[in-house]
Design an enzyme around this catalytic site. Structure first.
Site, PDB file in Angstrom:
ATOM      1  N   GLY A   1       0.760  -0.714  -0.515  1.00 32.03           N
ATOM      2  CA  GLY A   1       0.079  -0.184   0.005  1.00 32.03           C
ATOM      3  C   GLY A   1       0.621   0.358   0.028  1.00 32.03           C
ATOM      4  O   GLY A   1      -0.006   2.875   0.409  1.00 32.03           O
TER       5      GLY A   1
ATOM      6  N   PRO B   1       4.720  -4.386  -0.852  1.00 35.64           N
ATOM      7  CA  PRO B   1       4.842  -3.571  -1.893  1.00 35.64           C
ATOM      8  C   PRO B   1       4.074  -3.525  -3.269  1.00 35.64           C
ATOM      9  O   PRO B   1       4.542  -4.466  -4.368  1.00 35.64           O
ATOM     10  CB  PRO B   1       5.491  -2.487  -1.685  1.00 35.64           C
ATOM     11  CG  PRO B   1       6.964  -3.610  -1.653  1.00 35.64           C
ATOM     12  CD  PRO B   1       6.221  -4.583  -0.935  1.00 35.64           C
ATOM     13  N   GLY B   2       2.976  -3.219  -4.094  1.00 30.75           N
ATOM     14  CA  GLY B   2       3.247  -3.686  -5.013  1.00 30.75           C
ATOM     15  C   GLY B   2       3.198  -2.231  -6.201  1.00 30.75           C
ATOM     16  O   GLY B   2       4.515  -1.341  -7.092  1.00 30.75           O
ATOM     17  N   ARG B   3       2.244  -1.066  -6.104  1.00 32.33           N
ATOM     18  CA  ARG B   3       2.761   0.221  -6.549  1.00 32.33           C
ATOM     19  C   ARG B   3       3.887   1.145  -6.467  1.00 32.33           C
ATOM     20  O   ARG B   3       4.722   1.478  -7.781  1.00 32.33           O
ATOM     21  CB  ARG B   3       1.400   0.659  -5.652  1.00 32.33           C
ATOM     22  CG  ARG B   3       1.477   2.553  -6.556  1.00 32.33           C
ATOM     23  CD  ARG B   3       0.559   3.656  -5.954  1.00 32.33           C
ATOM     24  NE  ARG B   3      -0.837   2.460  -5.602  1.00 32.33           N
ATOM     25  CZ  ARG B   3      -1.781   2.609  -6.665  1.00 32.33           C
ATOM     26  NH1 ARG B   3      -2.040   3.146  -7.642  1.00 32.33           N
ATOM     27  NH2 ARG B   3      -3.190   1.974  -5.987  1.00 32.33           N
TER      28      ARG B   3
ATOM     29  N   TYR C   1     -11.115   3.933 -10.503  1.00 37.22           N
ATOM     30  CA  TYR C   1     -10.670   4.788  -9.429  1.00 37.22           C
ATOM     31  C   TYR C   1     -10.734   6.494  -9.477  1.00 37.22           C
ATOM     32  O   TYR C   1     -10.260   7.097  -8.413  1.00 37.22           O
ATOM     33  CB  TYR C   1      -9.397   4.078  -8.729  1.00 37.22           C
ATOM     34  CG  TYR C   1      -9.146   3.095  -8.928  1.00 37.22           C
ATOM     35  CD1 TYR C   1      -9.720   1.852  -8.388  1.00 37.22           C
ATOM     36  CD2 TYR C   1      -8.059   2.681  -9.697  1.00 37.22           C
ATOM     37  CE1 TYR C   1      -9.675   0.782  -8.176  1.00 37.22           C
ATOM     38  CE2 TYR C   1      -7.889   0.691 -10.125  1.00 37.22           C
ATOM     39  CZ  TYR C   1      -8.556   0.168  -8.812  1.00 37.22           C
ATOM     40  OH  TYR C   1      -8.433  -1.482  -8.722  1.00 37.22           O
TER      41      TYR C   1
ATOM     42  N   CYS D   1     -15.821   3.524 -27.192  1.00 32.71           N
ATOM     43  CA  CYS D   1     -16.994   4.034 -27.869  1.00 32.71           C
ATOM     44  C   CYS D   1     -17.915   3.874 -26.105  1.00 32.71           C
ATOM     45  O   CYS D   1     -19.321   3.484 -26.146  1.00 32.71           O
ATOM     46  CB  CYS D   1     -17.775   3.196 -28.024  1.00 32.71           C
ATOM     47  SG  CYS D   1     -17.563   3.468 -30.007  1.00 32.71           S
ATOM     48  N   GLU D   2     -17.940   4.795 -25.519  1.00 36.78           N
ATOM     49  CA  GLU D   2     -18.330   5.731 -24.383  1.00 36.78           C
ATOM     50  C   GLU D   2     -17.700   6.319 -23.538  1.00 36.78           C
ATOM     51  O   GLU D   2     -16.640   6.971 -23.446  1.00 36.78           O
ATOM     52  CB  GLU D   2     -17.629   4.321 -23.267  1.00 36.78           C
ATOM     53  CG  GLU D   2     -18.204   2.719 -23.369  1.00 36.78           C
ATOM     54  CD  GLU D   2     -18.372   1.983 -22.089  1.00 36.78           C
ATOM     55  OE1 GLU D   2     -18.153   2.327 -20.778  1.00 36.78           O
ATOM     56  OE2 GLU D   2     -18.380   0.420 -22.454  1.00 36.78           O
TER      57      GLU D   2
ATOM     58  N   TYR E   1      -0.764  -0.995 -12.148  1.00 38.51           N
ATOM     59  CA  TYR E   1      -2.297  -1.260 -12.415  1.00 38.51           C
ATOM     60  C   TYR E   1      -2.326  -0.474 -14.118  1.00 38.51           C
ATOM     61  O   TYR E   1      -3.052  -0.177 -13.915  1.00 38.51           O
ATOM     62  CB  TYR E   1      -3.016  -1.023 -11.581  1.00 38.51           C
ATOM     63  CG  TYR E   1      -2.598  -1.735 -10.000  1.00 38.51           C
ATOM     64  CD1 TYR E   1      -2.681  -2.833  -9.629  1.00 38.51           C
ATOM     65  CD2 TYR E   1      -1.556  -1.014  -9.020  1.00 38.51           C
ATOM     66  CE1 TYR E   1      -2.490  -3.803  -8.382  1.00 38.51           C
ATOM     67  CE2 TYR E   1      -1.442  -1.377  -7.930  1.00 38.51           C
ATOM     68  CZ  TYR E   1      -2.127  -2.788  -7.583  1.00 38.51           C
ATOM     69  OH  TYR E   1      -1.437  -3.502  -6.307  1.00 38.51           O
TER      70      TYR E   1
END
Ligand SMILES: *Cc1c(COP(=O)(O)O)cnc(C)c1O
Length: 434
Positions: A231, A275-277, A317, A361-362, A390
């Site tokens: 985190g 840790p990832g991020r 997010y 297309c959104e 991510y």
């Protein structure tokens, strides 16, 4: 190349002498570009977070599971987490040994759990029923349990992964039941773990969650390890000099806690973080190309090829990613030098609001709303900052678009391809015509 807006990557020498417009031309856009030197720096910072000797940093591969990327992480002496059989598979391919992989699973089938067991990987379960399932599958072995320390943190409700309102972890009130099941299946509790959430920019919530985990650890005197979770946040607002997470003071505080607990516990139990991020976000810039600039009801839209199939975070997010602008000499000539308004030093002051959108297309396909940027022109290359966590791992083939290629800028400055762009054939590879 003309540097239209390049302050952040200039300061960290991100491209190591490569021209991003040339990379975009050679490999096509969208394109994930990684910097090996920065990745290695981040690995070392967390590996050396504390002086406590029995300490391991596990990279959380769901943030980035590119094979070459994992090979670099491994060469820095980190271990890894896995959240799925696919992650275990790719981690082994990157050279990690079974005992360097920690499978933290959540609501998985017997088959998935069995895969980890057969691969010799330690499993962490996060409910009583999954502990029972594990016991039935693999009696007389080692297991870990994820607890919910009752404290959460994060930049968005979707990434707060502990506390009263999340699906994760075993409630500490269930400890007697955990002990009963361990006994029933003759399981050894190797470790306990937690993960309070993602992207904290101060150490407070992390440090306070540790105390709750220590309380749980006190009830299990024979643990091999205590895993404090991940985190660790990174500053996404780099153009405005957002402060970094103060790792030095977090490390100092953490060190005190670890030594004190070890003393009380009677031995130097192993501590881990996940840790990832922090490891993967900042070593990556995602390149996209602008294909249309227009005004609708007073709003300027820059339409590019980075849709939410390529980078999901802004839509998923409401995340902020810094955006830079690079202009090839060809594009500048085509647009006419007089129209570019560029100072050419990467610090353009002539900022105007622009909404940067993708090609899906959104109408929700928005990368950045009302972003203050120098005037954007067709053919400009955009650099989406801090895209290495991510980013690719959450990309998809939505709209039958091809997932992008990935390029690594080595420490020597050489740019090498580490993943090919999908091909049209890939799109129908698993389809069965009738
Ligand atoms: C996602 C995850 C992590 C990594 O989180 P970051 O915010 O990227 O550091 C660590 N542990 C668990 C269990 C996770 O699910």
């Amino acid at each position: 190349m003309q540097k239209i807006y390049t302050k952040v990557t200039d300061e960290m020498n991100f491209y190591e002498g490569n021209d991003p417009t040339a990379l975009a031309k050679e490999y096509g856009t969208p394109l994930y570009v990684y910097n090996e030197r920065i990745l290695r720096t981040r690995c070392r910072e967390l590996k050396n977070l504390v002086t406590y000797p029995n300490f391991v940093a596990d990279f959380s591969a769901k943030a980035n599971s590119n094979l070459a990327f994992l090979q670099i992480v491994r060469s820095e002496g980190l271990e890894v987490d896995a959240m799925s059989p696919g992650e275990i598979y790719i981690e082994k391919a990157a050279g990690f040994k079974s005992d360097e992989i920690f499978y933290i699973c959540n609501n998985v089938s017997e088959e998935e759990m069995q895969y980890a067991v057969s691969e010799g990987v330690l499993v962490s379960v996060d409910s009583i029923s999954q502990l029972e399932q594990y016991g039935r599958l693999a009696p007389n072995t080692r297991v870990a349990v994820r607890f919910n320390p009752g404290v959460g943190a994060g930049h968005h409700d979707k990434v707060v992964t502990a506390g009263k309102k999340t699906k994760f972890g075993v409630d500490p009130s269930c400890i007697p039941l955990v002990k009963e099941i361990l006994k029933k299946y003759n399981l050894t509790l190797a470790g306990i773990n937690q993960h309070i959430g993602s992207l904290f920019m101060t150490g407070e919530a992390f440090l306070s969650s540790i105390h709750s985990l220590f309380d749980i650890a006190r009830q299990f005197p024979d643990l091999e390890f205590i895993d404090l979770g991940g985190g660790f946040g990174i500053p996404y607002h780099k153009e405005t000099d957002e402060a970094r997470l103060d790792l030095k003071s977090l490390g100092t505080e953490l060190d005190k806690e670890l030594y004190a607990f070890a003393e009380e516990y009677g031995r130097q139990v192993k501590f881990r973080i996940e840790p990832g991020r922090y490891i993967s976000a900042e070593c990556c810039v995602l390149l996209g190309q602008v294909h249309s600039v227009k005004e609708n009801s007073g709003i300027t839209y820059a339409g590019c090829d980075v849709g939410f199939n390529v980078l999901a975070r802004p839509v998923m997010y409401d995340s902020y990613h810094g955006i830079e602008i690079y202009r090839s000499n060809d594009a500048a000539a085509q647009n006419g030098a007089d129209k570019t308004h560029s100072t050419g030093d990467g610090h353009d002051n002539n900022l105007q609001p622009v909404t940067v959108v993708g090609n899906i297309c959104e109408s929700g396909d928005i990368l950045a709303k009302d972003r203050m940027l120098p005037p954007v022109m067709e053919k400009d290359i955009l650099g989406i900052l801090d895209a290495g966590a991510y980013g690719f791992t959450m990309s998809s083939n939505y709209n039958n678009r091809l997932r992008p290629a990935e390029v690594l800028i080595r420490e020597s400055g050489e740019a090498v391809l580490i993943r090919e762009r999908d091909t049209l054939e890939d799109l129908k590879r698993h389809m069965i015509s009738i």
